[in-house]
Design an enzyme around this catalytic site. Sequence first.
Site, mmCIF file in Angstrom:
data_model
loop_
_atom_site.group_PDB
_atom_site.id
_atom_site.type_symbol
_atom_site.label_atom_id
_atom_site.label_comp_id
_atom_site.label_asym_id
_atom_site.label_seq_id
_atom_site.Cartn_x
_atom_site.Cartn_y
_atom_site.Cartn_z
ATOM 1 N N LYS A 239 0.844 -1.203 0.000
ATOM 2 C CA LYS A 239 0.000 0.000 0.000
ATOM 3 C C LYS A 239 0.878 1.252 0.000
ATOM 4 O O LYS A 239 0.623 2.187 -0.762
ATOM 5 C CB LYS A 239 -0.926 0.003 1.217
ATOM 6 N N HIS B 68 0.606 -7.247 17.803
ATOM 7 C CA HIS B 68 -0.366 -8.338 17.898
ATOM 8 C C HIS B 68 -1.263 -8.114 19.104
ATOM 9 O O HIS B 68 -0.813 -7.599 20.122
ATOM 10 C CB HIS B 68 0.326 -9.692 18.099
#
Length: 117
Positions: A62, A103
């Site tokens: 991206k 995470h």
Amino acid sequence: MITGIGLDITELQRVRRLDKKSPKFRERVLTDRELAEYALLSEKRKTEFLAGRFAAKEAFAKANGTGIGKACSFQDIEIRKDSNGKPGIYFQQLETGLVSITHTKEYAAAQVLLQSN
């Protein structure tokens, strides 16, 4: 000068399901060096590692403006740790930018910042 910024988040459960279904998913996403690191991890960490690398590579694509495809494949992008464990992002073997991977219990997320000299 900042030339690109990318962010991605992925569900650990989805990655776990894809990884258990077939090793082809991890082999498509991870480079040989990353696969060797993956093999040394516990089952729980394997999912976090794979999901984190997937998110980081998507975020890079991206930021790069290409997306994943012919101009930029998962195999062209590699996440390597320095001696302190800090991840770096390499595109076609050249260090290209900054990456942060995180995470939670349910998600892995990554942000990539590309810069030019």
